[in-house]
Write a protein that holds these residues in place. Structure first.
Motif, PDB file in Angstrom:
ATOM      1  N   VAL A  40       0.828  -1.215   0.000  1.00  0.00           N
ATOM      2  CA  VAL A  40       0.000   0.000   0.000  1.00  0.00           C
ATOM      3  C   VAL A  40       0.859   1.261   0.000  1.00  0.00           C
ATOM      4  O   VAL A  40       0.383   2.338  -0.357  1.00  0.00           O
ATOM      5  N   SER A  41       2.123   1.122   0.398  1.00  0.00           N
ATOM      6  CA  SER A  41       2.964   2.317   0.442  1.00  0.00           C
ATOM      7  C   SER A  41       4.211   2.202  -0.418  1.00  0.00           C
ATOM      8  O   SER A  41       5.048   3.086  -0.418  1.00  0.00           O
ATOM      9  N   ALA A  42       4.342   1.109  -1.163  1.00  0.00           N
ATOM     10  CA  ALA A  42       5.566   0.876  -1.935  1.00  0.00           C
ATOM     11  C   ALA A  42       5.796   1.977  -2.965  1.00  0.00           C
ATOM     12  O   ALA A  42       4.857   2.435  -3.608  1.00  0.00           O
ATOM     13  N   SER A  43       7.013   2.361  -3.126  1.00  0.00           N
ATOM     14  CA  SER A  43       7.493   3.372  -4.067  1.00  0.00           C
ATOM     15  C   SER A  43       7.515   4.754  -3.425  1.00  0.00           C
ATOM     16  O   SER A  43       6.664   5.092  -2.607  1.00  0.00           O
ATOM     17  N   GLN A  44       8.515   5.520  -3.829  1.00  0.00           N
ATOM     18  CA  GLN A  44       8.641   6.880  -3.307  1.00  0.00           C
ATOM     19  C   GLN A  44       7.566   7.778  -3.897  1.00  0.00           C
ATOM     20  O   GLN A  44       7.033   7.496  -4.965  1.00  0.00           O
ATOM     21  N   GLY A  45       7.265   8.844  -3.205  1.00  0.00           N
ATOM     22  CA  GLY A  45       6.276   9.789  -3.715  1.00  0.00           C
ATOM     23  C   GLY A  45       4.860   9.300  -3.462  1.00  0.00           C
ATOM     24  O   GLY A  45       4.636   8.262  -2.838  1.00  0.00           O
ATOM     25  N   GLU A  46       3.921  10.068  -3.965  1.00  0.00           N
ATOM     26  CA  GLU A  46       2.514   9.778  -3.706  1.00  0.00           C
ATOM     27  C   GLU A  46       1.749   9.674  -5.025  1.00  0.00           C
ATOM     28  O   GLU A  46       1.871  10.540  -5.884  1.00  0.00           O
ATOM     29  N   PHE A  47       0.980   8.643  -5.161  1.00  0.00           N
ATOM     30  CA  PHE A  47       0.173   8.458  -6.365  1.00  0.00           C
ATOM     31  C   PHE A  47      -0.950   7.481  -6.024  1.00  0.00           C
ATOM     32  O   PHE A  47      -0.828   6.692  -5.106  1.00  0.00           O
ATOM     33  N   PRO A  48      -2.041   7.554  -6.767  1.00  0.00           N
ATOM     34  CA  PRO A  48      -3.143   6.649  -6.456  1.00  0.00           C
ATOM     35  C   PRO A  48      -2.870   5.232  -6.921  1.00  0.00           C
ATOM     36  O   PRO A  48      -2.225   5.029  -7.952  1.00  0.00           O
ATOM     37  N   ARG A  49      -3.334   4.306  -6.149  1.00  0.00           N
ATOM     38  CA  ARG A  49      -3.217   2.885  -6.510  1.00  0.00           C
ATOM     39  C   ARG A  49      -4.398   2.153  -5.895  1.00  0.00           C
ATOM     40  O   ARG A  49      -5.048   2.660  -4.995  1.00  0.00           O
ATOM     41  N   LEU A  50      -4.637   0.971  -6.382  1.00  0.00           N
ATOM     42  CA  LEU A  50      -5.673   0.119  -5.808  1.00  0.00           C
ATOM     43  C   LEU A  50      -5.037  -1.208  -5.445  1.00  0.00           C
ATOM     44  O   LEU A  50      -4.269  -1.764  -6.221  1.00  0.00           O
ATOM     45  N   VAL A  51      -5.345  -1.687  -4.232  1.00  0.00           N
ATOM     46  CA  VAL A  51      -4.869  -3.001  -3.815  1.00  0.00           C
ATOM     47  C   VAL A  51      -6.088  -3.887  -3.550  1.00  0.00           C
ATOM     48  O   VAL A  51      -6.999  -3.494  -2.814  1.00  0.00           O
ATOM     49  N   ILE A  52      -6.095  -5.042  -4.193  1.00  0.00           N
ATOM     50  CA  ILE A  52      -7.199  -5.990  -4.032  1.00  0.00           C
ATOM     51  C   ILE A  52      -6.629  -7.298  -3.488  1.00  0.00           C
ATOM     52  O   ILE A  52      -5.684  -7.853  -4.057  1.00  0.00           O
ATOM     53  N   ALA A  53      -7.193  -7.763  -2.380  1.00  0.00           N
ATOM     54  CA  ALA A  53      -6.743  -9.032  -1.794  1.00  0.00           C
ATOM     55  C   ALA A  53      -7.690 -10.139  -2.247  1.00  0.00           C
ATOM     56  O   ALA A  53      -8.904  -9.971  -2.278  1.00  0.00           O
ATOM     57  N   MET A  54      -7.116 -11.257  -2.602  1.00  0.00           N
ATOM     58  CA  MET A  54      -7.906 -12.378  -3.100  1.00  0.00           C
ATOM     59  C   MET A  54      -8.388 -13.238  -1.939  1.00  0.00           C
ATOM     60  O   MET A  54      -7.574 -13.724  -1.150  1.00  0.00           O
ATOM     61  N   ARG A  55      -9.707 -13.427  -1.873  1.00  0.00           N
ATOM     62  CA  ARG A  55     -10.257 -14.201  -0.763  1.00  0.00           C
ATOM     63  C   ARG A  55     -10.413 -15.677  -1.110  1.00  0.00           C
ATOM     64  O   ARG A  55     -10.324 -16.547  -0.254  1.00  0.00           O
ATOM     65  N   HIS A  56     -10.723 -15.928  -2.359  1.00  0.00           N
ATOM     66  CA  HIS A  56     -11.030 -17.301  -2.785  1.00  0.00           C
ATOM     67  C   HIS A  56     -10.922 -17.366  -4.310  1.00  0.00           C
ATOM     68  O   HIS A  56     -10.592 -16.365  -4.961  1.00  0.00           O
ATOM     69  N   HIS A  57     -11.222 -18.522  -4.851  1.00  0.00           N
ATOM     70  CA  HIS A  57     -10.992 -18.732  -6.275  1.00  0.00           C
ATOM     71  C   HIS A  57     -11.886 -17.871  -7.160  1.00  0.00           C
ATOM     72  O   HIS A  57     -11.488 -17.504  -8.264  1.00  0.00           O
ATOM     73  N   GLN A  58     -13.073 -17.544  -6.687  1.00  0.00           N
ATOM     74  CA  GLN A  58     -13.930 -16.650  -7.473  1.00  0.00           C
ATOM     75  C   GLN A  58     -13.272 -15.274  -7.589  1.00  0.00           C
ATOM     76  O   GLN A  58     -13.240 -14.676  -8.660  1.00  0.00           O
ATOM     77  N   ASP A  59     -12.761 -14.780  -6.468  1.00  0.00           N
ATOM     78  CA  ASP A  59     -12.044 -13.498  -6.503  1.00  0.00           C
ATOM     79  C   ASP A  59     -10.876 -13.561  -7.481  1.00  0.00           C
ATOM     80  O   ASP A  59     -10.618 -12.617  -8.225  1.00  0.00           O
TER      81      ASP A  59
END
Lengths: 563, 288
Positions: free
Chosen positions: A304-323
């Motif tokens: 969620v914080s990787a890389s220097q500076g600030e920019f928008p990103r989305l992180v999605i965690a996979m819960r199961h095979h459908q995800d």
């Protein structure tokens, strides 16, 4: 009712193929199946095991309560006999030495030698297991060809038939209705999602446990017309993916935490050049090399914080095979819609686990294309300041306009600038994309009732174990105070907070349940909502928490809380 | 000169931020000339760079541009070419970018042999960071960091490229524009990875390898040099002493990434290929 089978042996003994065949046979018999794989980081020897759990109702995760052990070596017995139920069975070769009344020694090796190939002992055992579970012996025939070289099919069919004669039915498990479902590993489900999303270019450097994604994509390369390139390192992999995406094809890269560490600078490149990108991090325990073939959820705060500076990103965690399938498709579209990097967090547990799922549907599939500038303009601005923060994205080769991307701060035309005013405008424009993104975040899935005393909070692959734990704990409800629900996040950064704050407001205690040592989602929740998780259940030994472990942990917490 | 990059008709150039007297000033018009003489459409040209003084080139010429990270010009460049082979992809960046930070990509992209052109502005010094040793700085070169003189051997990029299997290897000098334009045109037209190491003075930070010192030493290869002869190429690339040979050391045709790749060879560009949903349905069905 579920039955839990463990197949154990040394690396190189073929337990993976045996398990792949057995799980498919069980699925063809109609059962819901969930298989987890526990491998050591070696090619030969050591101790590996696979647990196949099946039943008539959906199976969400694994358990260490075993009903049957298929032991291809003696070590399997000594390591796992304590987990076997009293009326369980240990199927092994007659030459196996072990002191256990539940032993069922059978001439597996002798039969396979008689058939002419000692390597078919696993298939003899599969036949025996099918007899023990009361499955029709014919079920094996259509399954074997998918997993075996053609010249070995007939001998393995004979082996299954011989093994079938060695035992009588022991378990009677009501059948489910999964005959027409799929069974596949998490890595394959994700790769399939990427293909459905129109992936054209995948670059990666091999790294456990993510390599399965690259292998499956490579296998389908000509079938689907995609380029899969093994990069010289992860830095090259992500920079290639960015270059291909800039040039107009859907691109992805995948790795585990170590490789992601190398990709970090380029993540910011995707951020500032506003190039759509999907990056998969199949987590394993770190830091550094950590436990290469095992599982952990410890990269959340990193990504969620990787890389220097600030920019928008989305992180999605996979819960199961459908995800793993549907969220991957969604990731590509959101990456394009907002021109941002989207990070998919999977982990070894899910990546290597096979599960039965309803066949993936392409009915609502849409593939978004880059937003284009109006036809009538003469002055194209790649980074035009807009209300949404999203600017028209022309692909190089377009005869109407030229396009330029730069990792330096740039003006609306993509030319380097050091203007303070333009810098502010550009940062604001990029960050404004979060407004739209936040509006379409998916709230965490609630397991249990909205009104609960104890709210468990988890993310990603903790979904299955939490699902089981909540069911068990609430069955005990009448005897114990404190009903339990769980919220499990998939969209996790930016953190969707609506449902969480609503439900947490009524709960007496919030407990974060995570496969890491520091309680990373508890930290995010604290940061973005001010809510504190009063207790936590954490595990970081590289082995996924089971529903039973959560139940035991919550019972203790409940006792203290309600004393 | 133009204000903004929306000219799709010609390879116009723009005001630069280079130091007066920089060798880059000689190279930019050569690039412009080469592109124009090859009759390429600007919208089909993609200039890719990393970070550095030379790496600003895509900013100064009217074509598509991608200025990525320091050392990382080659990966996005080859991927863009893989995505759309109709693009003429040219990497133009410095020797620190290409051989230092990006050394690994340099070696492995020679192996890939994607049809791109790699112009390396080699001034034997780091310019953007104000004068430290570069991978090609000579032994003894005193800088603000190598205060007692550089003690590391200089890399020989043309020899390395030959050893790694590059099919087009050349060295040029920014002071010989006629030769440079011709080499650039040959390199762009070469079907495969083409390296041109362009020697250039750095007026601000390299007081050792000056324009005059290059001018006195460069020596174009003569007509007797056979660029298809690997041993002659190696001999020219490893020549030591006062003279620095320039020209095309080696040029042989080799199978490219695209001609070897089953998805790209004899197919339309990747960007124009679509995967029929029925194929995805087949895959889904294979797990049932």
């Amino acid at each position: 009712m579920t039955v839990n089978v463990l197949i154990g042996g040394a690396a190189g003994q073929g337990i993976d193929t045996a398990a792949a065949i057995l799980e498919k046979i069980l699925k063809q018999a109609g059962y819901h199946v969930f298989t987890v794989r526990d491998f050591m980081s070696r090619i030969r020897g050591g101790h590996n095991f696979i647990q196949i759990r099946f039943g008539s109702e959906p199976v969400h995760s694994h358990t260490h309560n075993l009903d049957l052990i298929l032991a291809l070596n003696e070590e399997t017995i000594s390591l796992h006999q304590a987990e076997l139920s009293d009326n369980g069975l240990i199927v092994c070769d007659s030459t196996t030495h072990a002191d256990d009344s539940r032993l069922l020694p059978l001439p597996l090796n002798e039969i396979s030698k008689k058939l002419g190939n000692p390597r078919v002992a696993g298939s003899v055992a599969i036949g025996t297991l099918m007899a023990l579970f009361g499955l029709s012996p014919e079920l094996a025939n259509p399954v074997l060809p998918s997993f075996l070289n053609e010249k070995y099919i007939s001998i393995n069919q004979k082996a299954v038939a011989e093994g079938y004669k060695l035992a009588q039915q022991r378990w009677s498990v009501p059948s489910g209705s999964c005959q027409d479902w799929m069974i596949l590993s998490g890595n394959k489900a994700l790769a399939l999602g990427a293909l459905a999303a129109g992936l054209k270019f995948y670059a990666a450097y091999p790294m456990s446990p993510s390599t399965g994604i690259m292998e499956y994509l490579a296998e389908q390369s000509t079938h689907c017309g995609i380029v899969v390139e093994q990069a010289e390192d992860e830095i090259a992999a992500i920079n290639m993916a960015i270059g291909a995406s800039f040039a107009g094809v859907r691109s992805m890269t995948g790795t585990s935490g170590g490789g992601f560490s190398l990709m970090v600078e380029a993540l910011g490149l995707a951020g500032i050049t506003e190039t759509p990108l999907v990056v998969v991090d199949v987590q394993r325990p770190g830091p550094a090399t950590g436990l290469p073939t095992r599982t952990e959820q410890s990269d959340l705060k990193f990504v969620v914080s990787a890389s220097q500076g600030e920019f928008p990103r989305l992180v999605i965690a996979m819960r199961h095979h459908q995800d793993l399938f549907y969220q991957t498709i969604r990731a590509f579209n959101l990456a394009e819609r907002y021109q941002i990097p989207v990070i998919l967090l999977s982990d070894q547990y899910l990546a290597d686990a096979s599960a039965t799922v309803l066949p993936f549907s392409l009915d609502n599939l849409t593939i978004e294309t880059p937003v284009q500038p109006p036809e009538d303009i003469s002055d194209y601005k790649r980074y035009q300041i807009t209300e949404s923060g999203v600017s028209p994205r022309v692909i190089p080769g377009d005869p109407r306009f030229l396009t330029t991307a730069d990792s330096d701060e740039h003006d609306e035309w993509g030319r380097i600038t050091e203007s303070a005013e333009v810098r502010n405008q550009m940062v604001d424009k990029r960050m404004r994309k979060l407004d739209g993104l936040k509006r379409e975040l998916e709230e965490p899935e609630l397991i249990g009732d909205e009104s609960c005393d104890i709210l468990l909070v988890g993310w990603g692959s903790m979904y299955g174990p939490l699902q089981e734990a909540v069911a068990t704990l609430n069955q005990e409800g009448q005897h114990h105070p404190g009903c339990v629900s769980a919220l499990v996040f998939s969209d996790i950064f930016p953190l969707p907070t609506k449902r969480l704050t609503h439900i947490a407001g009524q709960a007496r205690l919030i407990v974060n349940v995570e496969q890491n040592a520091t309680g990373q989602i508890a930290g995010l929740i604290r940061e973005y909502t001010g809510l504190a998780c009063g207790r936590s259940l954490l595990k970081y030994d590289g082995r996924q928490m089971t529903g039973e472990e959560i139940v035991a942990g919550i019972r203790k917490i409940r006792e203290v809380a309600y004393e | 000169m133009n204000d903004h990059m929306h000219q799709t008709q010609s390879f116009d150039t723009y005001e630069t931020a280079w130091c007066p007297g920089c060798g880059n000033f000689s190279i930019l018009p050569c690039l412009q000339k080469a592109l124009t003489q090859l009759n390429l459409d600007p919208h089909h040209v993609l200039m890719v760079a990393g970070i550095g003084q030379a790496a600003k080139t895509p900013q100064y010429i009217s074509a598509n541009g991608f200025c990525g990270l320091h050392g990382r010009a080659l990966p996005p460049a080859i991927a863009a070419k893989i995505a759309n082979e109709k693009l003429t992809v040219i990497v133009e960046t410095g020797e620190g970018d290409s051989y230092g930070e990006g050394g690994n990509h340099f070696i492995h992209n020679i192996r890939r042999n994607v049809d791109i052109t790699h112009f390396v502005h080699d001034n034997q010094i780091y310019g953007l960071t104000k004068g430290q040793a570069s991978p090609t700085s000579e032994i003894g070169h005193v800088t603000g960091v190598q205060t007692n003189g550089n003690i590391n051997q200089p890399l020989n990029p043309v020899f390395l490229a030959l050893a790694a299997g590059a099919g087009f290897v050349a060295r040029a000098f920014s002071g010989d524009q006629k030769q440079l334009v011709q080499i650039m045109m040959d390199a762009i037209q070469y079907p495969g990875y083409a390296l041109v190491d362009i020697l250039q003075p750095c007026i601000s930070f390299n007081k050792v390898n000056t324009f005059a010192s290059y001018k006195d030493r460069v020596q174009p290869l003569t007509d007797s040099h056979d660029p298809t002869d690997f041993s002659q190429a190696v001999q020219a690339a490893t020549q030591t002493g006062e003279q620095i040979p320039t020209g095309i050391f080696y040029r042989v045709e080799k199978p490219t990434f695209h001609t070897r790749h089953p998805v790209l060879a004899d197919h339309s560009p990747l960007i124009e290929q679509t995967c029929d949903p029925s194929r995805i349905k087949d895959l889904i069905q294979s797990f049932v």
